[in-house]
Design an enzyme around this catalytic site. Structure first.
Site, PDB file in Angstrom:
ATOM      1  N   GLY A 182      13.699   2.030  27.411  1.00 58.68           N
ATOM      2  CA  GLY A 182      14.430   2.663  28.677  1.00 58.68           C
ATOM      3  C   GLY A 182      14.974   1.785  29.459  1.00 58.68           C
ATOM      4  O   GLY A 182      14.944   2.260  31.008  1.00 58.68           O
TER       5      GLY A 182
ATOM      6  N   HIS B 275      23.171 -19.108  25.717  1.00 57.68           N
ATOM      7  CA  HIS B 275      22.315 -17.983  26.092  1.00 57.68           C
ATOM      8  C   HIS B 275      21.031 -18.749  26.360  1.00 57.68           C
ATOM      9  O   HIS B 275      20.459 -19.600  25.364  1.00 57.68           O
ATOM     10  CB  HIS B 275      22.281 -16.934  24.539  1.00 57.68           C
ATOM     11  CG  HIS B 275      21.219 -16.246  24.598  1.00 57.68           C
ATOM     12  ND1 HIS B 275      19.949 -16.451  23.568  1.00 57.68           N
ATOM     13  CD2 HIS B 275      20.634 -15.037  25.061  1.00 57.68           C
ATOM     14  CE1 HIS B 275      19.123 -15.577  23.711  1.00 57.68           C
ATOM     15  NE2 HIS B 275      19.257 -14.656  24.537  1.00 57.68           N
TER      16      HIS B 275
ATOM     17  N   HIS C 181      29.754 -16.651  29.345  1.00 59.73           N
ATOM     18  CA  HIS C 181      31.029 -16.547  28.668  1.00 59.73           C
ATOM     19  C   HIS C 181      31.908 -17.176  29.290  1.00 59.73           C
ATOM     20  O   HIS C 181      32.408 -16.715  30.415  1.00 59.73           O
ATOM     21  CB  HIS C 181      31.303 -15.043  28.454  1.00 59.73           C
ATOM     22  CG  HIS C 181      30.353 -14.428  27.391  1.00 59.73           C
ATOM     23  ND1 HIS C 181      30.181 -14.651  26.035  1.00 59.73           N
ATOM     24  CD2 HIS C 181      29.602 -13.322  27.607  1.00 59.73           C
ATOM     25  CE1 HIS C 181      29.385 -13.939  25.406  1.00 59.73           C
ATOM     26  NE2 HIS C 181      28.948 -13.018  26.437  1.00 59.73           N
TER      27      HIS C 181
ATOM     28  N   ARG D 245      10.353 -15.342  28.000  1.00 63.64           N
ATOM     29  CA  ARG D 245       9.675 -13.760  28.144  1.00 63.64           C
ATOM     30  C   ARG D 245       8.144 -13.721  28.118  1.00 63.64           C
ATOM     31  O   ARG D 245       7.657 -14.661  27.420  1.00 63.64           O
ATOM     32  CB  ARG D 245      10.272 -12.633  27.297  1.00 63.64           C
ATOM     33  CG  ARG D 245      10.029 -13.209  25.705  1.00 63.64           C
ATOM     34  CD  ARG D 245      10.939 -12.244  24.625  1.00 63.64           C
ATOM     35  NE  ARG D 245      10.852 -12.859  23.324  1.00 63.64           N
ATOM     36  CZ  ARG D 245      11.619 -13.558  22.914  1.00 63.64           C
ATOM     37  NH1 ARG D 245      12.611 -14.141  23.416  1.00 63.64           N
ATOM     38  NH2 ARG D 245      11.385 -14.048  21.535  1.00 63.64           N
TER      39      ARG D 245
END
Length: 304
Positions: free
Chosen positions: A262, A109, A99, A113
């Site tokens: 989590g 962005h 930002h 993954r």
């Protein structure tokens, strides 16, 4: 293929990419440096969160690596892969959000993954890659959009001429705020469930995306980071950032995956802009740069 070598190979690449990106962004900012925060996850795994805040160029930026494991995939993943419900998994990723201070510099962005699942040691693991990068400008500059997508296309072209158009379309459709009926930005590339080539080819493609990120973003940052701006531009930047927040909290699968698994909340929500503003029923002035952005740039279109 030696599956025991897959994870270290991907991890080494992502950590080196994190280091390279942080160094390059620090050089552009020239005022602040990234703070590295290593963390562990109780269920398994951990990560390295790198944050730069209140810089000369970057108001807040985060470049995050994570490698986690668990007994079962979170709901955000099993919704797409119900056959792997309650299957042990490992997930590695590099995710960044920048930002900028100057409203003329777009936010950016990127996410890369890898997920692998294995029900038992006797079974062959299942795996796939995902990721991409996208640009969110606050002010309309046609040359920026054309350049960004030209580099995105160059990252894809060695793997097939049709790939860029497909992954650009995926990106336009994914980074879309359905409740607003508008795009978050001008898109880029988005892919998921990538395993239709052999592992090395898939990994090489992901590396191509990662290696093209700085080539795509730094020239745009350099072009605008020293432009003068005033309160009007900062207010519009904060207004457009509110859309970023809405998307991340309502739709973004990566945010949901992290929270549902989590993950470390501070590392997940560092993607949020430091300042955002919601205005009731606000509309840009007709013929203004702000109006041009929303009417002509924040809609899916061909850039190259």
């Amino acid at each position: 293929m030696n599956y025991e070598l897959i994870i270290p190979e991907i991890k080494d690449y992502l950590l080196q990419l994190q280091t390279n990106i942080c160094f390059s962004l620090e050089t552009e900012d020239s005022q602040q440096t990234f703070i590295a925060d290593h963390w562990l996850r109780e269920e398994g795994g951990g990560g390295k969160t790198c944050v730069l805040a209140e810089g000369a160029v970057i108001e807040r930026g985060a470049v995050n690596f994570s490698h986690i494991s668990g007994a079962k995939l979170p709901p955000s993943a099993t919704a797409r892969h119900p056959q792997f419900n309650a299957t042990p998994f490992q997930a590695l990723g590099l995710s960044l959000v920048i930002h900028p201070q100057n409203p003329y510099v777009p936010a950016v962005h990127m996410n890369l993954r890898f997920i692998t699942l294995q029900r038992s040691p006797k079974e062959t693991p299942v795996w796939w890659f995902g990721g991409g990068f996208d640009l969110t400008p606050y002010y309309p500059f046609l040359e920026d959009c054309q350049y960004w997508h030209t580099v995105a296309k160059a990252a894809c072209d060695p793997f097939g001429e049709a790939l860029y158009l497909q992954y650009k379309k995926n990106c336009d459709e994914y980074f879309y705020l359905k409740h607003r009926k508008e795009s978050r930005g001008i898109g880029g590339l988005f892919f998921d469930d990538l395993n239709h080539w052999d592992f090395q080819t898939c990994f090489q493609f992901v590396q191509s995306i990662g290696d093209h990120f700085l080539k795509a973003y730094l020239p745009i940052m350099q072009r605008h980071k020293d432009k003068p701006y005033g309160e009007r531009e900062r207010q519009f930047q904060a207004y457009r950032r509110s859309r970023y927040v809405e998307f991340n909290l309502i739709y973004d699968r990566g945010t949901l995956f992290g929270l549902q698994s989590g993950g470390r909340v501070e590392s997940i929500l560092i993607s949020m802009p430091p300042v955002a503003n919601w205005k009731y029923n606000w509309q840009p002035e007709a013929g203004s740069a702000e109006s041009t952005l929303t009417e002509q740039f924040l809609v899916p279109r061909d850039w190259v």
